[in-house]
Enzyme design. Structure first.
Site, short mmCIF file in Angstrom:
data_model
loop_
_atom_site.label_atom_id
_atom_site.label_comp_id
_atom_site.label_asym_id
_atom_site.label_seq_id
_atom_site.Cartn_x
_atom_site.Cartn_y
_atom_site.Cartn_z
CD GLU A 37 -2.97 -0.79 -0.13
OE1 GLU A 37 -3.02 0.35 -0.65
OE2 GLU A 37 -3.59 -1.76 -0.58
CE1 TYR A 120 -6.78 3.10 -1.15
CE2 TYR A 120 -4.42 3.28 -0.73
CZ TYR A 120 -5.49 2.59 -1.26
OH TYR A 120 -5.29 1.39 -1.88
CG ASP A 138 -6.43 4.47 -4.91
OD1 ASP A 138 -7.57 4.41 -5.44
OD2 ASP A 138 -5.53 3.65 -5.18
#
Length: 348
Positions: A37, A120, A138
């Protein structure tokens, strides 16, 4: 308003078409998901994959990352850009090891306090790692939601973001947030792409309001971008006894902690202004020799053209940021793309 059939159609499609990605092959390894991520922020999947695999070889656990030097962390990250991500990830790993016994905190407020973990990333980690009903949003997911609900407000505006986060939350199926968020990511990557979306094979074609209204080509809306400034720099390459002089950038800001060839911004004439900027920036007194190469690069908010010159050293003051490095060891010093190109030119 929520779309009643959105989640069932999307999840059926995802079960048959989900991408095979290396971080999905690690089960629900929280550290592997966290690595992916952070790397995927503003970076394409195909670029991330080899870096992800290399990273897990070098730093297989959060403890290994916490123990690593910043030099090694930045070297492993070199080429991915946005280097503050690497520095913040390194800091966050140390906090997780010291404060949370090496495990990501489940409490969202604590998760959000970690360096480099924004709204996010909190949603992605909470849903994928902990199975919580948390939305994630995102750039790709904003595009998908803007088309699905034909959002006319700019997605990079305060009002647009507020609308999109509400849509993401309202349409989240209970107990299925992990698959749902990842399904939207895959849909944005494979079908609802930025240009020429593949609407005819989209599992949500009937639900998509932009498709119904014929606006899919103009969604999402974004604010008008400002003109990108262009800067010119002059850089000096000083070589002595098979060693070259490098300077380490400050630890904060653009390319923080990375190494570079002494340089500075010039107004009009790089060849004439080189000696002046090296004296002002590094207390170096040099004599300019021949021009070597011109390197151009585009950063997020500006473009730069760097004129590189071979120089002879006249005098130098001791500075912590300056270091003579063996030409054979240049590859071991983490650099941004401009300076890596200069280093390759020297090597060649």
């Amino acid at each position: 308003m929520p779309m009643p059939r959105l989640s069932s159609r999307l999840l059926n499609w995802y079960n048959k078409n989900k991408r095979i990605l290396p971080w999905r092959l690690h089960g629900l390894n929280p550290y592997a998901v966290w690595v992916s991520e952070i790397m995927l922020q503003q970076t394409r999947v195909e670029t991330v994959i080899p870096y992800f695999e290399k990273w897990l070889r070098l730093f297989p656990t959060v403890q290994a990352l916490a123990k690593a030097s910043e030099h090694d962390v930045l070297s492993a990250w070199e080429g991915l850009g946005y280097y503050s991500r690497a520095r913040n990830f390194h800091k966050a790993a140390k906090i997780v090891v010291e404060k949370y016994n090496g495990e990501l905190p489940r409490e969202l407020g604590e998760l959000r306090k970690l360096p480099g973990v924004g709204r996010y990333t909190v949603g992605a980690l909470a849903s994928i790692v902990f199975g919580m009903d948390e939305p994630a949003l995102d750039g790709n997911l904003k595009r998908v939601y803007a088309r699905l609900f034909d959002v006319s407000q700019p997605i990079d505006s305060v009002e647009g973001e507020k609308i999109l986060w509400k849509l993401a939350k309202d349409n989240l199926p209970k107990g299925k947030a992990a698959d749902f968020n990842q399904a939207l990511m895959d849909l944005g990557a494979m079908i609802c792409v930025p240009k020429n979306p593949r609407c005819l094979i989209c599992p949500l074609m009937k639900e998509c309001q932009a498709r119904v209204n014929g606006t899919q080509a103009v969604r999402p809306v974004k604010k008008l971008k400002k003109a990108v400034p262009q800067y010119v720099h002059a850089a000096g390459v000083l070589i002595k006894k098979q060693k070259v002089l490098l300077a380490q950038r400050p630890t904060t800001g653009l390319l923080g902690g990375m190494w570079e060839f002494p340089n500075g911004r010039v107004d009009q004439n790089p060849a004439k202004e080189l000696t002046k900027v090296l004296r002002a920036g590094y207390s170096l007194k040099v004599q300019k020799k021949e021009a070597m190469v011109v390197v151009q690069h585009t950063y997020t908010h500006f473009k730069v053209t760097v004129h590189v010159f071979r120089c002879d050293l006249i005098s130098i003051l001791k500075m912590k940021s300056l270091k003579w490095v063996s030409l054979d060891e240049l590859g071991e010093y983490p650099m941004g793309k401009v300076d890596r190109q200069i280093a390759k030119h020297i090597h060649d």
